[in-house]
Enzyme design. Structure first.
Site, PDB file in Angstrom:
ATOM      1  N   LYS A   4      16.975  35.300  21.119  1.00 32.72           N
ATOM      2  CA  LYS A   4      18.265  35.132  21.752  1.00 32.72           C
ATOM      3  C   LYS A   4      19.248  34.406  20.846  1.00 32.72           C
ATOM      4  O   LYS A   4      20.445  34.399  21.096  1.00 32.72           O
ATOM      5  CB  LYS A   4      18.094  34.297  23.039  1.00 32.72           C
ATOM      6  CG  LYS A   4      17.150  34.873  24.053  1.00 32.72           C
ATOM      7  CD  LYS A   4      16.946  33.851  25.192  1.00 32.72           C
ATOM      8  CE  LYS A   4      15.822  34.290  26.077  1.00 32.72           C
ATOM      9  NZ  LYS A   4      15.475  33.224  27.057  1.00 32.72           N
ATOM     10  N   GLY A   5      18.708  33.800  19.779  1.00 29.68           N
ATOM     11  CA  GLY A   5      19.522  32.884  18.978  1.00 29.68           C
ATOM     12  C   GLY A   5      20.772  33.481  18.363  1.00 29.68           C
ATOM     13  O   GLY A   5      21.751  32.776  18.127  1.00 29.68           O
TER      14      GLY A   5
ATOM     15  N   ASP B  93      20.192  34.217  13.513  1.00 29.20           N
ATOM     16  CA  ASP B  93      20.837  32.899  13.573  1.00 29.20           C
ATOM     17  C   ASP B  93      20.543  32.056  12.343  1.00 29.20           C
ATOM     18  O   ASP B  93      21.437  31.509  11.716  1.00 29.20           O
ATOM     19  CB  ASP B  93      20.424  32.153  14.867  1.00 29.20           C
ATOM     20  CG  ASP B  93      18.902  32.122  15.090  1.00 29.20           C
ATOM     21  OD1 ASP B  93      18.137  32.627  14.241  1.00 29.20           O
ATOM     22  OD2 ASP B  93      18.478  31.579  16.133  1.00 29.20           O
TER      23      ASP B  93
ATOM     24  N   ASP C  33      14.456  30.279   7.991  1.00 31.08           N
ATOM     25  CA  ASP C  33      13.750  29.021   7.765  1.00 31.08           C
ATOM     26  C   ASP C  33      12.619  29.316   6.764  1.00 31.08           C
ATOM     27  O   ASP C  33      12.858  29.368   5.565  1.00 31.08           O
ATOM     28  CB  ASP C  33      13.245  28.559   9.137  1.00 31.08           C
ATOM     29  CG  ASP C  33      12.586  27.203   9.143  1.00 31.08           C
ATOM     30  OD1 ASP C  33      12.869  26.393   8.269  1.00 31.08           O
ATOM     31  OD2 ASP C  33      11.767  26.942  10.055  1.00 31.08           O
TER      32      ASP C  33
ATOM     33  N   LYS D 253      18.065  27.552   5.767  1.00 29.49           N
ATOM     34  CA  LYS D 253      17.384  26.317   5.328  1.00 29.49           C
ATOM     35  C   LYS D 253      16.564  26.683   4.096  1.00 29.49           C
ATOM     36  O   LYS D 253      15.338  26.835   4.174  1.00 29.49           O
ATOM     37  CB  LYS D 253      16.430  25.837   6.414  1.00 29.49           C
ATOM     38  CG  LYS D 253      17.074  25.190   7.609  1.00 29.49           C
ATOM     39  CD  LYS D 253      15.962  24.566   8.443  1.00 29.49           C
ATOM     40  CE  LYS D 253      16.398  24.299   9.846  1.00 29.49           C
ATOM     41  NZ  LYS D 253      15.281  23.920  10.725  1.00 29.49           N
TER      42      LYS D 253
ATOM     43  N   PHE E   2      16.561  20.059  12.522  1.00 29.12           N
ATOM     44  CA  PHE E   2      16.486  20.999  13.635  1.00 29.12           C
ATOM     45  C   PHE E   2      17.850  21.104  14.316  1.00 29.12           C
ATOM     46  O   PHE E   2      18.333  20.144  14.906  1.00 29.12           O
ATOM     47  CB  PHE E   2      15.411  20.589  14.644  1.00 29.12           C
ATOM     48  CG  PHE E   2      15.068  21.715  15.565  1.00 29.12           C
ATOM     49  CD1 PHE E   2      14.183  22.711  15.178  1.00 29.12           C
ATOM     50  CD2 PHE E   2      15.682  21.811  16.809  1.00 29.12           C
ATOM     51  CE1 PHE E   2      13.901  23.781  16.013  1.00 29.12           C
ATOM     52  CE2 PHE E   2      15.393  22.872  17.658  1.00 29.12           C
ATOM     53  CZ  PHE E   2      14.505  23.863  17.257  1.00 29.12           C
ATOM     54  N   VAL E   3      18.452  22.285  14.202  1.00 29.08           N
ATOM     55  CA  VAL E   3      19.821  22.450  14.720  1.00 29.08           C
ATOM     56  C   VAL E   3      19.844  23.198  16.049  1.00 29.08           C
ATOM     57  O   VAL E   3      18.974  24.027  16.322  1.00 29.08           O
ATOM     58  CB  VAL E   3      20.728  23.163  13.692  1.00 29.08           C
ATOM     59  CG1 VAL E   3      20.927  22.308  12.457  1.00 29.08           C
ATOM     60  CG2 VAL E   3      20.182  24.525  13.302  1.00 29.08           C
TER      61      VAL E   3
ATOM     62  N   ARG F 103      21.904  26.192  24.027  1.00 27.39           N
ATOM     63  CA  ARG F 103      22.467  27.413  23.440  1.00 27.39           C
ATOM     64  C   ARG F 103      23.968  27.502  23.716  1.00 27.39           C
ATOM     65  O   ARG F 103      24.709  28.169  22.999  1.00 27.39           O
ATOM     66  CB  ARG F 103      21.796  28.657  24.035  1.00 27.39           C
ATOM     67  CG  ARG F 103      20.350  28.845  23.631  1.00 27.39           C
ATOM     68  CD  ARG F 103      19.905  30.258  24.025  1.00 27.39           C
ATOM     69  NE  ARG F 103      18.455  30.380  24.080  1.00 27.39           N
ATOM     70  CZ  ARG F 103      17.669  30.604  23.028  1.00 27.39           C
ATOM     71  NH1 ARG F 103      18.188  30.705  21.826  1.00 27.39           N
ATOM     72  NH2 ARG F 103      16.364  30.724  23.181  1.00 27.39           N
TER      73      ARG F 103
HETATM   74  P1  5GP Z   1      11.440  31.708  10.098  1.00 29.81           P
HETATM   75  O1  5GP Z   1      10.622  32.901  10.433  1.00 29.81           O
HETATM   76  O2  5GP Z   1      12.477  31.960   9.015  1.00 29.81           O
HETATM   77  O3  5GP Z   1      10.588  30.510   9.809  1.00 29.81           O
HETATM   78  O4  5GP Z   1      12.163  31.260  11.421  1.00 29.81           O
HETATM   79  C1  5GP Z   1      13.242  31.866  11.969  1.00 29.81           C
HETATM   80  C2  5GP Z   1      13.392  31.472  13.411  1.00 29.81           C
HETATM   81  O5  5GP Z   1      12.935  30.137  13.692  1.00 29.81           O
HETATM   82  C3  5GP Z   1      14.860  31.473  13.802  1.00 29.81           C
HETATM   83  O6  5GP Z   1      15.274  32.744  14.219  1.00 29.81           O
HETATM   84  C4  5GP Z   1      14.886  30.461  14.914  1.00 29.81           C
HETATM   85  O7  5GP Z   1      14.562  31.087  16.128  1.00 29.81           O
HETATM   86  C5  5GP Z   1      13.800  29.468  14.575  1.00 29.81           C
HETATM   87  N1  5GP Z   1      14.361  28.283  13.917  1.00 29.81           N
HETATM   88  C6  5GP Z   1      14.170  27.897  12.645  1.00 29.81           C
HETATM   89  N2  5GP Z   1      14.821  26.756  12.382  1.00 29.81           N
HETATM   90  C7  5GP Z   1      15.465  26.409  13.526  1.00 29.81           C
HETATM   91  C8  5GP Z   1      16.337  25.304  13.885  1.00 29.81           C
HETATM   92  O8  5GP Z   1      16.683  24.410  13.113  1.00 29.81           O
HETATM   93  N3  5GP Z   1      16.791  25.320  15.156  1.00 29.81           N
HETATM   94  C9  5GP Z   1      16.473  26.279  16.064  1.00 29.81           C
HETATM   95  N4  5GP Z   1      16.987  26.177  17.282  1.00 29.81           N
HETATM   96  N5  5GP Z   1      15.653  27.326  15.755  1.00 29.81           N
HETATM   97  C10 5GP Z   1      15.169  27.383  14.496  1.00 29.81           C
END
Ligand code: 5GP
Length: 184
Positions: free
Chosen positions: A50-51, A107, A110, A138, A159-160, A172
């Site tokens: 949903k982000g 969104d 990470d 990030k 963590f945002v 959200r």
């Molecule tokens: P990745 O697969 O790149 O590790 O993670 C991506 C997903 O992790 C993003 O779509 C999001 O849902 C979640 N995520 C990663 N960092 C953050 C953060 O700082 N805040 C929030 N709310 N979600 C995050």
């Protein structure tokens, strides 16, 4: 008074700056696709639920080329699948992407596991082109390399929340991006 003023959240990116970031992305993408898409064959934005919903709504409206919108929902990987990066699709696209110009709209990137999976998976469906647009990156947390074609802003490892991003389904609806200062 707005409820979040009482919450443990520190401002990271305010509404004006977010608007500017999204407008810049919209201009850049529009320039790149000006001669490639049309009303009959629009640029397909694939938002990851949903982000990305709030970001994608603003991004689509900042675009000077025709777009179509579709969505996917994916599960976040559990501890057992972290190393493989396998992500489960909970809700798939309504439309075929074969032969179309497609941008995945996410969104935040990470570790990169979610986007790497999505990029590889959607590439196998035969789009004419496939790119990735993220609001936030990030970069220092990356575990697997993933190509990000359009990025709003790099942020530190915090963590945002807000502007579509949640903490346990909260926040959200915040119009700005903040950092949660107290995790429960
Ligand atoms: P990745 O697969 O790149 O590790 O993670 C991506 C997903 O992790 C993003 O779509 C999001 O849902 C979640 N995520 C990663 N960092 C953050 C953060 O700082 N805040 C929030 N709310 N979600 C995050």
């Amino acid at each position: 008074m707005q409820y979040w003023k009482e919450e443990p959240i520190r401002l990271l990116i305010d509404e004006d700056e977010l608007r500017q970031m999204v407008e810049n992305l919209g201009s850049e993408i529009s320039r790149d696709y000006r001669n490639k898409v049309s009303v009959e064959s629009p640029l397909l934005l694939v938002g990851i639920l949903k982000g990305a919903v709030v970001f994608m709504a603003d991004l689509a409206r900042s675009m000077a080329v025709p777009t179509a919108l579709d969505f996917m929902a994916v599960s976040s990987y559990g501890a057992s699948t972290t190393s493989s990066g396998i992500v489960r699709i909970l809700h798939d696209l309504d439309t075929s992407i074969e032969g179309r110009h497609v941008i995945i709209v996410e969104d935040i990137v990470d570790t990169g596991l979610t986007l790497r999976y999505l990029r590889d998976h959607l590439a196998s469906r035969g789009p004419r082109s496939l790119k990735v647009c993220v609001l936030l990156d990030k970069a220092e947390r990356r575990e697997v390399p993933v190509c990000v074609d359009y990025c709003g802003r790099q942020i530190p490892d915090e963590f945002v929340v807000g502007y579509g991003l949640d903490y346990a389904e909260r926040y959200r609806d915040l119009p700005y991006l903040g950092v949660v200062t107290e995790m429960e």
